[in-house]
Design a protein around this motif. Structure first.
Motif, short mmCIF file in Angstrom:
data_model
loop_
_atom_site.label_atom_id
_atom_site.label_comp_id
_atom_site.label_asym_id
_atom_site.label_seq_id
_atom_site.Cartn_x
_atom_site.Cartn_y
_atom_site.Cartn_z
N ARG A 90 0.82 -1.22 0.00
CA ARG A 90 0.00 0.00 0.00
C ARG A 90 0.86 1.28 0.00
NH1 ARG A 90 -4.53 0.49 4.50
NH2 ARG A 90 -4.68 -1.69 3.94
N GLU A 112 -6.37 1.35 -7.46
CA GLU A 112 -7.22 0.29 -8.00
C GLU A 112 -7.97 0.83 -9.22
OE1 GLU A 112 -9.16 -2.98 -5.94
OE2 GLU A 112 -8.94 -1.72 -4.14
N SER A 126 -6.25 -5.18 -6.07
CA SER A 126 -5.59 -5.44 -4.77
C SER A 126 -6.03 -6.79 -4.21
CB SER A 126 -5.95 -4.34 -3.79
OG SER A 126 -7.32 -4.43 -3.47
N GLU A 130 -6.26 -5.48 0.76
CA GLU A 130 -5.66 -4.27 0.16
C GLU A 130 -4.25 -4.01 0.69
OE1 GLU A 130 -8.34 -0.99 0.43
OE2 GLU A 130 -9.95 -2.09 -0.58
N TYR A 133 -0.85 -4.83 -3.98
CA TYR A 133 -1.48 -4.26 -5.19
C TYR A 133 -0.74 -4.74 -6.42
CZ TYR A 133 -4.26 -0.95 -2.50
OH TYR A 133 -5.16 -0.39 -1.67
N GLU A 135 -0.45 -3.87 -10.49
CA GLU A 135 -0.84 -2.92 -11.56
C GLU A 135 -0.24 -3.39 -12.88
OE1 GLU A 135 -0.97 1.52 -9.94
OE2 GLU A 135 0.73 0.34 -9.25
#
Ligand SMILES: Nc1ncnc2c1ncn2[C@@H]1O[C@H](COP(=O)(O)OP(=O)(O)OP(=O)(O)O)[C@@H](O)[C@H]1O
Ligand SMILES: [Mg+2]
Length: 441
Positions: A90, A112, A126, A130, A133, A135
């Motif tokens: 995070r 997100e 996530s 959370e 993560y 991407e």
């Protein structure tokens, strides 16, 4: 003529431009729709990829024994990466990245859902409450390239469409205007004497009013000419009898008068009456010549007629006329009466206006070429061009009304022949020559 627009050209260019413009609008609209749909597919693929990688990445990270950070996923085979990904916590600390991934492409903190940078489309997801993560980034250039290729593919048909549309329109317009061109040629090809209605029933509906207007005009012209001709013919005809009576009375009066002075005056009046009578005769001839009827139903040999006319003139100018005739017949559809009137006027002119010292040469060749030639003063070209008009006369001492050549020309034109007038005469320095081919009809 140069600034006249061609219907074929303006329709061809206008319609092609219109079709091209509509096609471009269509291409733009379908390009935008295609781009939108492609974006949706790409986004869905991006999301699907992220969802697929995420559990693997999480398992991989949680299974690490030494808690090592920032691992680069090994490439099984050397390849260029099209989709790159980062796995971060995070706070943005890197946990795992694909072997080609450039962390600068991604934002400082993970997000997100979908987001855009100036170069990439990014999807973030996530896992583990959370804390991890993932991407995935896809370069926007790829999407742009796909959109460009789709647009180009849509534009491609234009390279065919423009020439095909130009050709097609040119052909269709030409086909539809064919009847109009036929109509124009049928008007153009008629002789001046043909005032019969033109056939306009084959014309496209839009052009029918033109045919109607042309026919109405022709009819009015025909009526006007007919009225003029019949007036001339009637007046000339009506004048004949009173003129003949007056001449006879004057001649009788002359015999009864003793005084020389009075006799001379009466001779003047007699001369005027005689020329009036000649004028009315010429007017009648002109009305007949212009009224048509110069062509007969069958062919006639014109050689004996010419010989007879020349012998008639012998008494007027003894020894002055030399006649050359062909051995063979010269047959023609030219009406014998009309031929006689024409030749009489030409020979009368040659005797009257030509030099008295020089012969009048009348000749007809086997091919039908008739020539009447005489000596005398040259006639300037500008005057020569006007001589066939009614009442047109050049410098001459002879009396006359200026109708002879108009009559001859009306007969020649009515029969579809061309009468050539020349000064000097062919093969001479001076004189005058009239030539026409009577066998061409
Ligand atoms: N053979 C010719 N030689 C010289 N000039 C001529 C000859 N034929 C015609 N012309 C000239 O052309 C003019 C017009 O000729 P045209 O026959 O029409 O009228 P005209 O002979 O004067 O009169 P009309 O024939 O009515 O009696 C004449 O006045 C004359 O000047
Ligand atoms: Mg004359």
């Amino acid at each position: 003529m140069t600034n006249k627009t061609s219907l074929q050209k303006s329709l061809g260019i206008g319609l092609t431009l219109g079709v091209t413009l509509l096609w471009l609008l269509g291409v733009t609209a379908s390009g935008l729709v295609a781009q939108h749909e492609m974006n949706e597919v790409f986004d869905s693929a991006l999301e699907e990829t992220a969802q697929r990688i995420l559990p693997l990445a999480v398992t991989d990270i949680l299974n690490r024994e030494n808690g090592a950070r920032n691992q680069r996923a090994p490439a099984l085979k050397d390849h260029d990466e099209y989709l790159t990904y980062l796995v971060r916590d995070r706070q943005g600390n890197l946990l795992l990245q694909s072997h080609d991934a450039d962390p600068r492409v991604f934002g400082p903190l993970p997000q997100e859902g979908f987001s855009n940078t100036s170069t990439h489309r990014i999807y973030g997801a996530s896992a583990v409450s959370e804390t991890i993560y993932l991407e995935v980034a896809e370069p926007l250039a790829h999407r742009r390239e796909a959109a460009l290729e789709a647009g180009l593919a849509l534009l491609m048909p234009l390279t065919f469409l423009i020439p095909v549309s130009l050709l097609g329109i040119w052909w269709i317009v030409r086909l539809s205007l064919r009847k109009v061109v036929d109509f124009q040629q049928s008007i153009e090809s008629r002789g001046a004497g043909d005032l019969s209605p033109v056939a306009g029933d084959q014309l496209p509906r839009e052009f029918e009013p033109i045919a109607l207007a042309v026919n109405r005009l022709l009819e009015r012209l025909h009526r006007a000419l007919e009225t003029e001709r019949s007036f001339t013919a009637n007046s000339a005809h009506e004048l004949r009898t009173p003129l003949a009576t007056a001449l006879a009375k004057i001649q009788r009066l002359k015999t009864r008068i003793q005084s020389d002075q009075l006799k001379a005056d009466i001779a003047d009046i007699e001369e005027s009456l005689r020329s009036l009578s000649v004028l009315s005769g010429k007017l009648l001839e002109l009305a007949k010549a212009e009224g048509g009827g110069a062509i007969s139903q069958s062919r006639h040999d014109l050689v004996p007629i010419l010989a007879m006319i020349v012998s008639d003139f012998e008494s007027q100018a003894p020894g002055r006329i030399t006649l050359t005739l062909p051995e063979s017949e010269v047959t023609s559809f030219l009406d014998p009466d009309a031929f006689a009137i024409l030749v009489r006027n030409l020979i009368e002119n040659a005797i009257k206006h030509g030099s008295r010292e020089q012969p009048v040469e009348v000749s007809m060749a086997a091919d039908g070429t008739l020539r009447v030639r005489n000596g005398g003063n040259l006639i300037p070209p500008d005057q020569l061009a006007l001589l066939r008009n009614r009442f047109a006369r050049s410098k001459t001492h002879a009396t006359g009304s200026g109708l002879g050549l108009a009559i001859a020309d009306a007969i020649a034109t009515g029969a579809g022949m061309t009468m050539h007038l020349r000064s000097p005469a062919t093969g001479r320095q001076d004189g005058f020559e009239a030539e026409l081919n009577v066998a061409c009809i």
